[in-house]
Design an enzyme around this catalytic site. Structure first.
Site, PDB file in Angstrom:
ATOM      1  CE  LYS A 164     -28.972 -50.075  30.746  1.00  0.00           C
ATOM      2  NZ  LYS A 164     -28.922 -48.654  30.363  1.00  0.00           N
ATOM      3  CG  ASN A 165     -27.271 -47.412  27.203  1.00  0.00           C
ATOM      4  OD1 ASN A 165     -28.067 -48.149  27.801  1.00  0.00           O
ATOM      5  ND2 ASN A 165     -26.792 -46.298  27.733  1.00  0.00           N
ATOM      6  NE  ARG A 178     -35.621 -43.374  28.200  1.00  0.00           N
ATOM      7  CZ  ARG A 178     -36.576 -42.458  28.156  1.00  0.00           C
ATOM      8  NH1 ARG A 178     -37.678 -42.616  28.851  1.00  0.00           N
ATOM      9  NH2 ARG A 178     -36.433 -41.384  27.427  1.00  0.00           N
ATOM     10  CG  ASP A 180     -31.877 -45.785  36.107  1.00  0.00           C
ATOM     11  OD1 ASP A 180     -32.348 -46.832  36.577  1.00  0.00           O
ATOM     12  OD2 ASP A 180     -30.711 -45.643  35.738  1.00  0.00           O
ATOM     13  CG  ASP A 206     -25.426 -43.095  30.985  1.00  0.00           C
ATOM     14  OD1 ASP A 206     -26.279 -42.305  31.434  1.00  0.00           O
ATOM     15  OD2 ASP A 206     -25.623 -43.800  29.983  1.00  0.00           O
ATOM     16  CG  MET A 217     -27.755 -34.273  29.429  1.00  0.00           C
ATOM     17  SD  MET A 217     -27.562 -35.648  28.303  1.00  0.00           S
ATOM     18  CE  MET A 217     -26.161 -35.073  27.348  1.00  0.00           C
TER      19      MET A 217
HETATM   20  C1  LIG Z   1     -31.164 -46.984  26.841  1.00  0.00           C
HETATM   21  C2  LIG Z   1     -30.241 -45.854  26.614  1.00  0.00           C
HETATM   22  O1  LIG Z   1     -29.567 -45.773  25.607  1.00  0.00           O
HETATM   23  N1  LIG Z   1     -30.169 -44.936  27.606  1.00  0.00           N
HETATM   24  C3  LIG Z   1     -29.264 -43.814  27.489  1.00  0.00           C
HETATM   25  C4  LIG Z   1     -29.917 -42.773  26.618  1.00  0.00           C
HETATM   26  O2  LIG Z   1     -31.181 -42.471  27.181  1.00  0.00           O
HETATM   27  P1  LIG Z   1     -32.247 -41.610  26.345  1.00  0.00           P
HETATM   28  O3  LIG Z   1     -32.081 -41.855  24.887  1.00  0.00           O
HETATM   29  O4  LIG Z   1     -33.537 -41.913  26.986  1.00  0.00           O
HETATM   30  O5  LIG Z   1     -31.802 -40.145  26.674  1.00  0.00           O
HETATM   31  P2  LIG Z   1     -31.847 -38.863  25.712  1.00  0.00           P
HETATM   32  O6  LIG Z   1     -30.585 -38.845  24.911  1.00  0.00           O
HETATM   33  O7  LIG Z   1     -33.128 -38.836  25.005  1.00  0.00           O
HETATM   34  O8  LIG Z   1     -31.819 -37.679  26.747  1.00  0.00           O
HETATM   35  C5  LIG Z   1     -31.397 -37.792  28.061  1.00  0.00           C
HETATM   36  C6  LIG Z   1     -31.653 -36.511  28.810  1.00  0.00           C
HETATM   37  O9  LIG Z   1     -30.798 -35.521  28.367  1.00  0.00           O
HETATM   38  C7  LIG Z   1     -31.503 -34.397  27.932  1.00  0.00           C
HETATM   39  N2  LIG Z   1     -30.784 -33.901  26.761  1.00  0.00           N
HETATM   40  C8  LIG Z   1     -30.552 -34.744  25.709  1.00  0.00           C
HETATM   41  C9  LIG Z   1     -29.903 -34.254  24.593  1.00  0.00           C
HETATM   42  C10 LIG Z   1     -29.508 -32.919  24.582  1.00  0.00           C
HETATM   43  O10 LIG Z   1     -28.949 -32.441  23.578  1.00  0.00           O
HETATM   44  N3  LIG Z   1     -29.728 -32.140  25.656  1.00  0.00           N
HETATM   45  C11 LIG Z   1     -30.364 -32.614  26.759  1.00  0.00           C
HETATM   46  O11 LIG Z   1     -30.577 -31.901  27.716  1.00  0.00           O
HETATM   47  C12 LIG Z   1     -32.898 -34.902  27.649  1.00  0.00           C
HETATM   48  O12 LIG Z   1     -33.864 -33.893  27.777  1.00  0.00           O
HETATM   49  C13 LIG Z   1     -33.061 -35.987  28.668  1.00  0.00           C
HETATM   50  O13 LIG Z   1     -33.469 -35.478  29.900  1.00  0.00           O
HETATM   51  O14 LIG Z   1     -29.085 -41.612  26.563  1.00  0.00           O
HETATM   52  C14 LIG Z   1     -28.878 -40.957  27.831  1.00  0.00           C
HETATM   53  C15 LIG Z   1     -28.053 -39.700  27.566  1.00  0.00           C
HETATM   54  O15 LIG Z   1     -26.784 -40.017  27.108  1.00  0.00           O
HETATM   55  C16 LIG Z   1     -28.198 -41.945  28.789  1.00  0.00           C
HETATM   56  O16 LIG Z   1     -28.139 -41.352  30.066  1.00  0.00           O
HETATM   57  C17 LIG Z   1     -28.972 -43.259  28.874  1.00  0.00           C
HETATM   58  O17 LIG Z   1     -28.185 -44.211  29.557  1.00  0.00           O
HETATM   59  C1  LIG Z   2     -29.891 -44.230  32.541  1.00  0.00           C
HETATM   60  C2  LIG Z   2     -29.455 -45.372  32.052  1.00  0.00           C
HETATM   61  O1  LIG Z   2     -30.228 -46.339  31.507  1.00  0.00           O
HETATM   62  P1  LIG Z   2     -31.748 -46.251  30.990  1.00  0.00           P
HETATM   63  O2  LIG Z   2     -31.759 -45.242  29.894  1.00  0.00           O
HETATM   64  O3  LIG Z   2     -31.994 -47.628  30.483  1.00  0.00           O
HETATM   65  O4  LIG Z   2     -32.589 -45.863  32.180  1.00  0.00           O
HETATM   66  C3  LIG Z   2     -28.015 -45.719  32.074  1.00  0.00           C
HETATM   67  O5  LIG Z   2     -27.626 -46.686  31.402  1.00  0.00           O
HETATM   68  O6  LIG Z   2     -27.237 -45.053  32.787  1.00  0.00           O
END
Ligand SMILES: CC(=O)N[C@H]1[C@@H](OP(=O)(O)OP(=O)(O)OC[C@H]2O[C@@H](n3ccc(=O)[nH]c3=O)[C@H](O)[C@@H]2O)O[C@H](CO)[C@@H](O)[C@@H]1O
Ligand SMILES: C=C(OP(=O)(O)O)C(=O)O
Length: 440
Positions: free
Chosen positions: A22-23, A97, A121, A319, A341
């Site tokens: 998916k991602n 997202r 989510d 995840d 996270m």
């Molecule tokens: C569509 C998609 O691809 N979604 C994925 C993507 O979301 P997404 O790209 O939105 O998530 P981010 O990697 O930006 O960050 C997720 C969360 O982790 C925190 N954070 C991130 C990096 C870090 O070094 N430290 C930290 O604390 C951020 O503040 C945030 O709250 O990556 C997340 C983290 O693997 C996954 O849960 C999601 O499924």
């Molecule tokens: C959090 C997830 O998805 P999204 O970033 O699309 O909300 C996920 O795939 O677990």
């Protein structure tokens, strides 16, 4: 509103093939905007989030053709940039997202983009700062209309530069890479995320003519090029689905083979499940899980309680933490689950406690699980799925539980798991889609 009705407590048996990731799909499908030439993308999962993104592309003017069940071609020749201002785009774009990753390619190719604050989510605050700070460094300006939750971004002259990301954001890195591939000069991106999703994206961009080095590390160098051409790309199997199926097999004492997993791309995931005591064998490119009446959680070397925490890749993906948590409820031994996270991703444990699991929610980020060693089965209840991974965790719990469970809000699960009821039925699960709404 749909729900799943499940009669649990019976072992399952058979083979299951993971869907395309998916991602990864959300990144790859956004990247088709980077070229006017034809892109052929296969192993595309048939799930709500991906289908919505494909629909958005078609609305933007991309010629989309479905060649067979999991293969599409995309041709982004004539893009209707004005579509951004439509109410329809504001509603549709805001519902997933992944739509945020349309911005990078649009800036790269057309110099402007607009996007509603995306959905996804309810798992805590989900910042987009990393994306916009990166675009700004490349020379873009953005405006956020807080009343309408709408971003407008202008970038007529993107220039490569050094960018130190404030965090290793997965979608943020993808977005900035896609903006930088067509920028003038060289971009150096440090503290980049490097999940297999991103490695796949960068490899595909290179096949299109981009010049990216450092793939798989947290330091990417992107030499801007004038244009990109079309290519073909196949999605990896979804590692989160694979982890979910490992958890499902262990929890329900089932003998399951997960087919064609691309084991070498799974990183630390198999190790973490093995630390929970789950036996799994790498056979060919499959994972074979024997029926296990018991699995025992390891301790740390000094005898202290194991902690399983998430971390940016190559650490353990957040995840899969909800899945690990549910599987631990029937293990022998104890484990501390630390979700670093996200702030609200453990809030589904009350349902597991209602089912009979022994869990202490220490704070929003940490839960201690006291394994029941399958001495007592969980009992079926009615529950609502708060997010995609909690939803699947509850589904696994329900399949292991004695009696009837109903899971509401399954739209959350179906965002990311393709035809999950039919695939579980094929393994012998008693699962039925019913109409139903939670009472409160
Ligand atoms: C569509 C998609 O691809 N979604 C994925 C993507 O979301 P997404 O790209 O939105 O998530 P981010 O990697 O930006 O960050 C997720 C969360 O982790 C925190 N954070 C991130 C990096 C870090 O070094 N430290 C930290 O604390 C951020 O503040 C945030 O709250 O990556 C997340 C983290 O693997 C996954 O849960 C999601 O499924
Ligand atoms: C959090 C997830 O998805 P999204 O970033 O699309 O909300 C996920 O795939 O677990």
């Amino acid at each position: 509103m749909n729900a799943f009705e499940i009669y649990g407590g019976q072992p399952l048996k058979g083979e299951i093939t993971p869907q395309g990731a998916k991602n990864e799909a959300l990144q790859i499908i956004s990247a088709v905007l980077l070229t006017a030439e034809k892109m052929t993308i296969s192993n595309v999962p048939d799930i709500k989030d991906v289908n919505k993104l494909i629909e958005l592309l078609a609305d933007l003017g991309v010629k989309v053709e479905r060649i067979n069940q999991d293969t599409y071609t995309f041709e982004a020749k004539d893009i209707n940039i004005d579509y951004f201002q439509s109410e329809e785009f504001k509603t549709k774009g805001g519902s997933l997202r992944g739509s945020i990753m349309l911005v990078g390619p649009l800036l790269a190719r057309f110099g402007k983009a607009a996007i509603p604050k995306p959905g996804g989510d309810k798992i805590g605050r989900r910042r987009l700062d990393t994306h916009f700070l990166g675009f700004e460094k490349l020379g873009a300006t953005f405006h956020y209309d807080a009343n309408n939750h709408f971003f407008t971004i202008d970038a007529t002259n993107l220039r490569g530069t050094y960018i130190l990301l404030d965090e290793a954001s997965v979608t943020g890195t993808a977005n900035i890479v896609m903006a930088a591939v067509l920028a003038k000069g060289t971009t150096t991106l440090y503290n980049a995320a490097c999940e297999p999703y991103l490695q796949q994206l960068c490899k595909m961009l290179n096949r299109m003519g981009a010049k990216i080095t450092g793939i798989g590390s947290n330091l990417l160098t992107i030499e801007g090029v004038d244009s990109l051409s079309g290519t073909a790309h196949r999605m990896l199997p979804d590692m989160i689905e694979i982890g979910s199926f490992i958890g499902l097999a262990a929890m329900t004492s089932s003998e399951i083979t997960i087919k064609d997993v691309h084991f070498e791309e799974l990183g630390i995931i198999p190790t973490v499940f093995r630390r929970l005591g789950i036996q799994l064998e790498h056979r060919g490119d499959d994972i074979y899980i024997p029926a296990q009446t018991s699995y025992e959680i390891e301790t740390f070397i000094d005898g202290s309680i194991l902690t399983i925490a998430d971390a940016p890749w190559p650490g353990f993906t957040p995840d899969l933490l909800s899945i690990v948590l549910v599987v631990a409820t029937q293990a022998k031994g104890n484990v501390l689950i630390h979700q670093k996270m996200f702030e609200s991703r453990l809030f589904f444990v009350d349902k597991l406690i209602d089912m009979g699991a022994q869990i202490i929610l220490c704070d929003p980020h940490r839960a201690t699980v006291i394994g029941l060693n399958k001495a007592f089965k969980l009992k079926g209840i009615e529950m609502t799925s708060p997010d995609i991974r909690a939803g699947v965790s509850l589904l696994i719990a329900a399949l292991s539980a004695q009696g009837r469970s109903v899971i509401y809000n399954i739209e959350q699960i179906e965002r990311g798991y393709q035809h999950i009821d039919k695939r579980l039925l094929a393994l012998g699960a008693q699962i039925k889609r019913i109409e139903g709404k939670p009472l409160h």
